[in-house]
Motif scaffolding. Sequence first.
Motif, PDB file in Angstrom:
ATOM      1  N   TRP A  54       0.834  -1.203   0.000  1.00  0.00           N
ATOM      2  CA  TRP A  54       0.000   0.000   0.000  1.00  0.00           C
ATOM      3  C   TRP A  54       0.865   1.246   0.000  1.00  0.00           C
ATOM      4  CZ3 TRP A  54      -4.503  -1.775  -1.086  1.00  0.00           C
ATOM      5  CH2 TRP A  54      -4.947  -2.988  -0.553  1.00  0.00           C
ATOM      6  N   ILE A  87      -6.034  -2.097  -5.814  1.00  0.00           N
ATOM      7  CA  ILE A  87      -7.128  -1.922  -4.837  1.00  0.00           C
ATOM      8  C   ILE A  87      -7.072  -0.515  -4.234  1.00  0.00           C
ATOM      9  CG2 ILE A  87      -8.120  -2.780  -2.681  1.00  0.00           C
ATOM     10  CD1 ILE A  87      -6.759  -5.499  -3.370  1.00  0.00           C
ATOM     11  N   GLN A  89      -8.627   1.340  -0.895  1.00  0.00           N
ATOM     12  CA  GLN A  89      -9.229   0.968   0.388  1.00  0.00           C
ATOM     13  C   GLN A  89      -8.833   2.003   1.443  1.00  0.00           C
ATOM     14  OE1 GLN A  89      -7.225  -0.350   3.085  1.00  0.00           O
ATOM     15  NE2 GLN A  89      -5.310  -0.192   1.916  1.00  0.00           N
ATOM     16  N   ASN A  94      -4.190  -3.444   5.536  1.00  0.00           N
ATOM     17  CA  ASN A  94      -5.082  -4.553   5.194  1.00  0.00           C
ATOM     18  C   ASN A  94      -4.321  -5.692   4.517  1.00  0.00           C
ATOM     19  OD1 ASN A  94      -7.674  -3.933   6.101  1.00  0.00           O
ATOM     20  ND2 ASN A  94      -7.975  -2.454   4.440  1.00  0.00           N
ATOM     21  N   ILE A 107     -11.513  -7.358   2.353  1.00  0.00           N
ATOM     22  CA  ILE A 107     -11.159  -5.946   2.551  1.00  0.00           C
ATOM     23  C   ILE A 107     -12.374  -5.100   2.187  1.00  0.00           C
ATOM     24  CG2 ILE A 107      -9.661  -4.065   1.828  1.00  0.00           C
ATOM     25  CD1 ILE A 107      -7.491  -6.064   1.238  1.00  0.00           C
ATOM     26  N   SER A 108     -12.935  -4.392   3.149  1.00  0.00           N
ATOM     27  CA  SER A 108     -14.133  -3.589   2.917  1.00  0.00           C
ATOM     28  C   SER A 108     -14.084  -2.355   3.812  1.00  0.00           C
ATOM     29  CB  SER A 108     -15.387  -4.417   3.211  1.00  0.00           C
ATOM     30  OG  SER A 108     -16.558  -3.670   2.979  1.00  0.00           O
ATOM     31  N   SER A 110     -13.866  -1.286  -0.227  1.00  0.00           N
ATOM     32  CA  SER A 110     -12.752  -1.322  -1.180  1.00  0.00           C
ATOM     33  C   SER A 110     -13.299  -1.361  -2.609  1.00  0.00           C
ATOM     34  CB  SER A 110     -11.884  -2.560  -0.932  1.00  0.00           C
ATOM     35  OG  SER A 110     -12.634  -3.740  -1.191  1.00  0.00           O
TER      36      SER A 110
END
Length: 645
Positions: A54, A87, A89, A94, A107-108, A110
Motif C-alpha cells: 500500500w 485496490i 481501500q 489490510n 477488505i471492505s 474497497s
Amino acid sequence: MSRSTGFIMVLLCLSLLAKAQLQTPYILNGSATQRTCNCYVLTQDVNKSSGTVWNKNLIDLRNSFDYFFDVNLGCKDYDGADGIGFILQTKGTNLGATGSGIGFQGISPSLGIIIDTYQNSIDNDPSYDHLAIQMDGVTDHNAINNLAGPVTALDGNDNIEDCKWHIFRVKWDAAVMQMTVTMDGVLRLSLDKDVVHDIFGNNPMVYWGFAGSTGGSYNVQQFCAALRPQLDFRNDQRFCIGDPIVFRDSSKSFGTITRWQWDFGDGTTSTVSQPGMHQYAKPGVYDVTMVIEDNSGCISDTMHQQVTIGTYPVAEMSSHPLCLGRPLTIKDATTLDVGTLTEWDWELNGHSASGQNIVADFTTPGTYPVKLSVLTKEGCKDDTIQMLSVYNTPSISASGHDACIGDAIDFSGTNLTPGVALAGWHWNLGDGNTATVKDIDYTYKAGGRYTAEVYAVSKDGCFSDSFRIPVKIVDIKLDAGRDTLIAKGQPLQLNAVATGDNLSYSWYPPTGLNDVLIPDPVAVLFQDVRYVLIVNSPEGCVQMDTLLVKAYTGPEFYVPNAFSPNHDGQNDMFRAIAAGVPQLDFLCVWDRWGKEVFRTSELTGAWDGTFKGQDSPVGTYVYQIQGTDYTGHKFSRKGTVTLVR
C-alpha cells in the motif's frame, strides 16, 4: 575510531536511511517484498500465501489520476497462482485472504481491479485469465458487487501467465466519475460510478496499492510502479540521410520524471525530456538509448532502440525478353545501400500494380513505358521510367522418321512464323547428344525408341515451345550361330536368333537344309558349307550373317602331331577336332615318364604347354582321347604329340 569519524558514519547512515525511505513509499504486508527501487514481489513461488503493498500517501478521489504499472503474473499457466489486484481501500495495513481471495477478499470498503489467473468455480470464474472490477472484497462474479467484467486480461489472448511484463494502466476521471482499465495500450474495462459515495461512504481519501495471493498452485507475482523509458516519432517522420530526426519522449512512469539521459548512438547525448531535432552525419543503424529517473530517486533500466538512417534507393527494373505467350515478368532491380525496401508501385499499359515483381498484360508487340516507384521502410523514395520491348514468340514444327540401325535420319526444323527471325535451333536427340543446326542427318548407335526434341530462339531472345519427334530405330540383332563342325551325314540343328516380330528368313545356299525360310532348319551335310542368312523386318530393314559348317568323315578325333606354344598366335594350343562326337569323356596328356600334365572333358579344352604354371620342356608326349559319338557309342584314340618352341 575517533569521535568525529563515528559522528560522520552516523550522519551517513541517517542519510542512507532517509534515501531508502524516499525510495520505499509503501507499506508491505504478508509475503510482499521489495525487489528493486520501484518493483515489488507480492507472492513468491510458494503455496497459500498473500501479500499487499500500500502506498503510504492517501489520495483524494475528488481529483483525477492516471497510473501506469508494469505487472508480471509469472510463467506457469495451468498450475499457476490465483492473481493480483489494484485496490483502493481505507486501511494501509489490510491483508486479504489467500487462494481465490487474491489478497482482496475481506477488505471492505474497497474497490478492486482484479487480474484473476485461476478458475475457481466457487467464484464463477471463466476458464481464461480475466479482468474484473469488484467492490468490498467480494470475488464472486455473479454477485452484485461485480461491477464490470470479467473479460480476457489480454486482448485476444487467454493467458497472461506468460513470463512477460505488461503495461497495466488505471485512469480515474473525477469530473465524470469514470474509471478505465487498459492492458498493453488496449482498453479492457470501463466503469461509470460515484465510487466516493457508493463505496466509501462519501470519504474521498483512500489508500491505493496491490494485493496478490496463491493457493494450492503458485507463481511469482510482481508489479512495478511504472518507470519505463520510451520514445516515439511523428507519424510523418522520415529516416533518410539528410532528414532531421525529431525524438520525442513517451516514457511511462508512475511518478514524475525528473531526469533524462539520451544517447543517440553517434557520440551525441541530451539530458532534456524532448531533445527535438537531431541530424545524423551518415547513414547506418544506430543504437539509441535512454535512462530516466523519477521523483522518488528510482532509475530505470536502459532503453535500447535501433534507429536506421537509410540511403535513398536507386529504382531500377529488369526483365528477360518479354515474349508474347509467355509470362511477361518484370522484376525489381533496385539498389539500396542502407535500409529496407517495403513498397513497389508500378504504372504500365494504362493501369497500376504493386509488388516487388509483376507480370505485365501486354498483348501486342511494341515498346512501352513502364514506371517503377520504390519506398523504403525508412520513408526514402525513388522512381524510374524505362522503355521495355515486347516481342512475338516464334512457333516451329519439325520432322523425322523411323530408321534401321546404321541408317541416318533426316531431322528438319520448320519456322511457322516467318516474320520472326530466328537466331538458332537447339536439338536434343534423346540419346545424350545435341545439335545446334536447323537440319541434321543423325545416326543412332543402338536400336530402340527415342524422342528427339527441338526448340528455336528468336533474334529477340524469345524461345519457342519444344517440338517432339518420336523415332524407332530397328535393330534385328541377327546371329546365325557359331561356326561349327559335324560328321558327314550327322544331322545339325541350326538356331538363328533375331529381334523383332513378323521377321522373314532366307538361307542360302539351300544345300542340306530341310527348310530355308525358318530360323532353325536342320542341316545334313557331306561337304563344307558356308551359309548366308538374310532377315527382313516389316519396316524394310535387312540384316545378314554367315555360318560356316565343316563336314568331316566321322565320328572321328582329328589330333595334331605337333604344336609350338611360343605365344606367336600360330599353333600355340594342342586340341582335338571331334567330328560327330557331341560328348567328350576325357583328353589326357602324359610326359615320357608317365606323369599326367593335362586333362579336360570339354570339347573346346586345349593344352597350352604348361604344367602348374611352368613351361613344359620340348619333347614327345603321349595322349589319349575318349568320347561318345552322335549315335551313342564310345570310342577312343591314342597317340603322341611333339612340343616344340
